[in-house]
Design an enzyme around this catalytic site. Structure first.
Site, mmCIF file in Angstrom:
data_model
loop_
_atom_site.group_PDB
_atom_site.id
_atom_site.type_symbol
_atom_site.label_atom_id
_atom_site.label_comp_id
_atom_site.label_asym_id
_atom_site.label_seq_id
_atom_site.Cartn_x
_atom_site.Cartn_y
_atom_site.Cartn_z
ATOM 1 N N ASN A 50 36.820 37.702 27.655
ATOM 2 C CA ASN A 50 37.572 37.229 26.485
ATOM 3 C C ASN A 50 38.463 36.026 26.821
ATOM 4 O O ASN A 50 39.313 35.634 26.036
ATOM 5 C CB ASN A 50 38.427 38.365 25.905
ATOM 6 C CG ASN A 50 39.498 38.843 26.886
ATOM 7 O OD1 ASN A 50 39.589 38.363 28.011
ATOM 8 N ND2 ASN A 50 40.324 39.777 26.459
ATOM 9 N N HIS A 85 40.687 35.854 29.337
ATOM 10 C CA HIS A 85 41.989 36.116 29.962
ATOM 11 C C HIS A 85 42.026 35.608 31.398
ATOM 12 O O HIS A 85 41.002 35.503 32.070
ATOM 13 C CB HIS A 85 42.394 37.603 29.866
ATOM 14 C CG HIS A 85 41.659 38.550 30.764
ATOM 15 N ND1 HIS A 85 41.439 39.873 30.436
ATOM 16 C CD2 HIS A 85 41.103 38.404 32.008
ATOM 17 C CE1 HIS A 85 40.796 40.468 31.415
ATOM 18 N NE2 HIS A 85 40.573 39.604 32.380
ATOM 19 N N ASP A 89 48.046 40.794 39.391
ATOM 20 C CA ASP A 89 48.271 41.890 38.458
ATOM 21 C C ASP A 89 47.992 43.256 39.081
ATOM 22 O O ASP A 89 47.439 43.356 40.185
ATOM 23 C CB ASP A 89 47.401 41.698 37.203
ATOM 24 C CG ASP A 89 45.999 41.195 37.522
ATOM 25 O OD1 ASP A 89 45.532 41.406 38.660
ATOM 26 O OD2 ASP A 89 45.379 40.580 36.654
ATOM 27 N N GLU A 116 46.225 38.265 28.038
ATOM 28 C CA GLU A 116 45.161 38.481 27.057
ATOM 29 C C GLU A 116 45.324 37.506 25.884
ATOM 30 O O GLU A 116 46.433 37.044 25.609
ATOM 31 C CB GLU A 116 45.244 39.922 26.521
ATOM 32 C CG GLU A 116 45.118 41.007 27.588
ATOM 33 C CD GLU A 116 43.676 41.234 28.062
ATOM 34 O OE1 GLU A 116 42.837 40.322 27.905
ATOM 35 O OE2 GLU A 116 43.410 42.317 28.609
HETATM 36 C C1 F6R Z 1 42.100 40.504 38.340
HETATM 37 C C2 F6R Z 1 42.343 39.612 37.203
HETATM 38 C C3 F6R Z 1 41.383 39.516 36.072
HETATM 39 C C4 F6R Z 1 39.939 39.345 36.547
HETATM 40 C C5 F6R Z 1 38.984 39.250 35.362
HETATM 41 C C6 F6R Z 1 37.544 39.134 35.810
HETATM 42 O O1 F6R Z 1 43.138 40.435 39.265
HETATM 43 O O2 F6R Z 1 43.353 38.965 37.182
HETATM 44 O O3 F6R Z 1 41.740 38.434 35.246
HETATM 45 O O4 F6R Z 1 39.858 38.190 37.327
HETATM 46 O O5 F6R Z 1 39.141 40.354 34.552
HETATM 47 O O6 F6R Z 1 37.161 40.285 36.462
HETATM 48 P P1 F6R Z 1 35.736 40.386 37.202
HETATM 49 O O7 F6R Z 1 35.800 39.453 38.355
HETATM 50 O O8 F6R Z 1 35.647 41.832 37.636
HETATM 51 O O9 F6R Z 1 34.722 39.998 36.190
#
Ligand code: F6R
Length: 258
Positions: A151, A153, A82, A158
């Protein structure tokens, strides 16, 4: 949730590969070892990559292994999950910047084999279709690394009533904006939209490794491994994948193994 509505978490865990490790260092060691093992076995492996705080340790170890000449990325292709829609690649909070800073600038990957969502020039729809075609043309993703949002995701898929299979533009959930505001001067600076690989592209990967560290992820992990599959917890769909490993530390496991 009703009585009898929940599969025994132990039964779910037996179905999946669940590795509960001591701490973040061990998690990073395990994740890097998995990536390195694949790349050693398949020089032209296709990796699906995540950003965020969680995989930073994994990237640092892979860079170290590369410097020690243990692993070469010269024939590897990567697809990032992403990117924020409105940030230019040079923006310090963009995922382009993150990937180069933590990984790509330090290894021998060919720039032509790096794919990160960024739709300059094309319409978003055309860009997203093209991104999915590029994944397909590369032969599909061999190993997809995932983090998980508090959450539930994965990528930026989401929680919602329905999820899209392919790469698409998404409105970020308020919780995600709040979580990610720690990287920005203020919550108002966090982009509201992102391009993300869809749940279909993720589920088509040959193998998936999800990483989670810290108490803040414990609820999302418990809901993802509950034996219930729901788009309200996108990571719960991973329970349907035939080759998925959750590598989580004790804190992230604190609800499932109190
Ligand atoms: C990032 C992504 C997100 C993160 C998630 C956790 O490329 O796809 O799904 O993996 O938001 O983020 P952290 O590791 O910062 O807690």
């Amino acid at each position: 949730m009703q009585a009898g509505d929940r599969t025994d978490p132990k039964a779910v865990m037996r179905m999946l590969n669940l590795e509960i490790v001591k701490n973040y260092d061990e998690l990073s060691d395990r994740a890097a070892a998995k990536v390195a093992a694949l790349v050693k076995e398949k020089r032209d492996a296709v990796l699906g990559l995540a950003t965020g705080a969680t995989p930073e340790g994994m990237y640092a170890r892979l860079v170290r292994m590369h410097r020690a000449e243990e692993v070469s990325f010269s024939s590897v292709t990567t697809f990032n999950l992403d990117e924020y829609e409105s940030l230019p690649p040079g923006h310090p909070q963009s995922y382009h910047y993150y990937m180069h800073r933590h990984f790509f600038s330090h290894i021998n990957i060919s720039p032509q084999r790096i794919n990160i969502p960024l739709c300059s020039g094309l319409s978003v729809e055309a860009f997203c279709l093209d991104y999915d075609s590029r994944i397909e043309a590369a032969g599909g993703i061999d190993l997809q690394i995932l983090g998980i949002g508090s959450n539930g995701h994965v990528g930026f898929n989401e929680p919602a009533n329905s999820l899209l299979l392919g790469t698409h533009l998404v409105e970020l959930a308020e919780e995600t904006i709040r979580d990610n505001s720690r990287h920005f001067d203020s919550p108002g600076d966090v982009p509201r939209r992102a391009i993300t690989m869809g749940i279909g592209s993720i589920m088509q990967a040959g193998e998936i490794v999800l990483l989670a560290s810290g108490k803040g992820k414990a609820r999302a992990i418990a809901d993802s491994l509950s034996g219930r599959v729901t788009t309200a917890v996108p990571a719960s769909l991973l329970q349907l994948h035939p080759r998925v490993t959750f590598i989580i530390d004790k804190e992230a496991a604190s609800i499932i193994e109190p």
